[in-house]
Design a protein around this motif. Sequence first.
Motif, PDB file in Angstrom:
ATOM      1  N   SER A 173      38.404  37.869   4.178  1.00  0.00           N
ATOM      2  CA  SER A 173      38.203  39.180   3.572  1.00  0.00           C
ATOM      3  C   SER A 173      36.493  39.358   3.807  1.00  0.00           C
ATOM      4  N   SER A 177      37.203  46.287  -9.145  1.00  0.00           N
ATOM      5  CA  SER A 177      37.824  45.449  -8.228  1.00  0.00           C
ATOM      6  C   SER A 177      37.180  44.141  -7.978  1.00  0.00           C
ATOM      7  N   CYS A 195      38.601  41.900 -10.829  1.00  0.00           N
ATOM      8  CA  CYS A 195      40.092  41.591 -10.294  1.00  0.00           C
ATOM      9  C   CYS A 195      39.953  40.599  -9.310  1.00  0.00           C
ATOM     10  N   GLU A 196      39.271  40.425  -8.356  1.00  0.00           N
ATOM     11  CA  GLU A 196      38.823  39.278  -7.469  1.00  0.00           C
ATOM     12  C   GLU A 196      38.651  38.009  -8.008  1.00  0.00           C
ATOM     13  N   PRO A 221      42.931  38.858  -3.545  1.00  0.00           N
ATOM     14  CA  PRO A 221      41.668  39.092  -3.333  1.00  0.00           C
ATOM     15  C   PRO A 221      41.444  39.444  -1.804  1.00  0.00           C
ATOM     16  N   CYS A 278      43.393  40.302   0.423  1.00  0.00           N
ATOM     17  CA  CYS A 278      43.913  41.850   0.700  1.00  0.00           C
ATOM     18  C   CYS A 278      43.207  43.059   0.143  1.00  0.00           C
ATOM     19  N   GLN A 279      42.674  42.905  -0.858  1.00  0.00           N
ATOM     20  CA  GLN A 279      41.636  43.850  -1.484  1.00  0.00           C
ATOM     21  C   GLN A 279      40.735  44.014  -0.421  1.00  0.00           C
ATOM     22  N   GLY A 289      40.408  47.578   1.874  1.00  0.00           N
ATOM     23  CA  GLY A 289      39.434  48.519   1.502  1.00  0.00           C
ATOM     24  C   GLY A 289      38.391  48.691   2.551  1.00  0.00           C
ATOM     25  N   GLN A 293      36.864  51.431  -1.568  1.00  0.00           N
ATOM     26  CA  GLN A 293      36.825  50.554  -2.805  1.00  0.00           C
ATOM     27  C   GLN A 293      37.741  51.112  -3.729  1.00  0.00           C
ATOM     28  N   GLY A 313      40.921  49.088  -2.645  1.00  0.00           N
ATOM     29  CA  GLY A 313      40.788  47.620  -2.947  1.00  0.00           C
ATOM     30  C   GLY A 313      41.156  47.546  -4.390  1.00  0.00           C
ATOM     31  N   ILE A 370      44.776  47.585  -5.547  1.00  0.00           N
ATOM     32  CA  ILE A 370      45.394  46.312  -5.047  1.00  0.00           C
ATOM     33  C   ILE A 370      45.237  45.082  -6.047  1.00  0.00           C
ATOM     34  N   GLY A 371      43.767  45.174  -6.546  1.00  0.00           N
ATOM     35  CA  GLY A 371      43.539  44.219  -7.588  1.00  0.00           C
ATOM     36  C   GLY A 371      43.927  44.364  -8.633  1.00  0.00           C
TER      37      GLY A 371
END
Length: 459
Positions: A26, A149, A152-153, A165, A167-168, A172, A206, A209, A212-213
């Motif tokens: 990532s 974001s 969340c990661e 994370p 994938c975020q 993004g 962002q 991302g 998703i997060g």
Amino acid sequence: MQSQQKMGTMRMGPLIFSMALPAMISMLINALYNIVDSIFVARYSASALTAVSLVFPLQQLVIAIAVGTGVGVNSLIARCLGAKDQEKADNAAEHGVVLSIVGGIVFILLGFLGSRPFLAGFTENAAVLEQAVSYSHIAVGLSIFVMVSIMCEKIQQSTGNMIIPMCQGLTGAIVNIILDPLLIFGIGPFPEMGIRGAALATIIGQVVGMLIGLWGVFVHQKVLALRMRGWKPNLRMIGAIYQVGLPGIIMQSLSSVLTAGMNAILIQFSETAVTILGVYFKLQTFIFMPVFGLNQGALPVMGYNFGARDRHRLLSAYRITLISALVILGVGTVIFQIFPAQMIMLFTPANDPAATADMLETGIPALRIISLSFLGAGFGIINSTVFQAIGHGLASLVVSFCRQLCIILPVAALLGYFFGLGATWYAFPFAEYIAVVISYAVLARIYQKEIKNLAPKAQ
């Protein structure tokens, strides 16, 4: 629960890399985005690239607060899970979400009200200033999305979940890379927005991302139960988060101060020198982001095993992470020594041979000299990971403060004053290796007090 158990039982080498690899991928994609974004901006105009370089310290401040708070939450959750305190771990995650939103609101005010006064202190070029302010209004003023974001990661990483994370970051960055040329140059149905287009592409990436997060934290993961309805602030919990997080914020904010300070020193020589520093920071992310991904994989493992009082696994995680970081940074040093011209050419403005020649003349020795600091930085990054994982964020702050404010800026100013622009770059390797000595002195003290006698509690 399986992801928690593996942090205490799985073989350390495979565990570290299974945890770190998604974050490394990532971050590599995000590093690629940073480089591609700057390449498009440079192709638009040389002044646009200088403007982005001037805004970079403000963006570093955003990331400092987001990551510092996230690391504090990550460390606390991991230690609570290691100590089997589920309720406290859940509450830490809830506080993390709220704190990221509050931080984003603060940056709305800073981005729209504080950008011009800050940036006006670094350039008298009206065209550069207007572009920098325009970029900052969007990239800094709307940074709430990246702050949520990142939180969340960190929440998911603390539980051992590294895939969401990843994938975020991937999604993004890909959205950002696709939108950059469309919005900057006005391709197809899109209007030509120039530097504002680059900032808008960043924000849209962002937002994607972040969505998703949020799905990952509130829907997908099952280790933590976040109950935001009826949430109440707990000052003791906030204090526990910032015991690690605040030193981390200050430590990473020092990078913003360092960049701003170096810009102030370099602008006395030329705008090209400021641009080269910005180019360096973009390029070095491609080398350092895998190490920071390694850091993200190792931090919850170290925190979990410290909470479980397993000294052997804690030290094993440290050794494996450190060796891996040094290998990555050793390769990076070789690349910077052999290919500085080719890397700089990526950021030269189209159809401007004079500007290209100036950037090469200034940039080639700069990249070669600064890259001598990479191996020293590796020791510092991994030692700081240990400090943060076991709840000693202040130790990271002390080392980083010594390196960035007490050494780099004064040494760069003195070298520049007495020996000229080319000498200022030597401040970077000088500072890194002094910091290695300091960090190991601090680590030795913590080891004797808190790690040496660790033993698992009787079941």
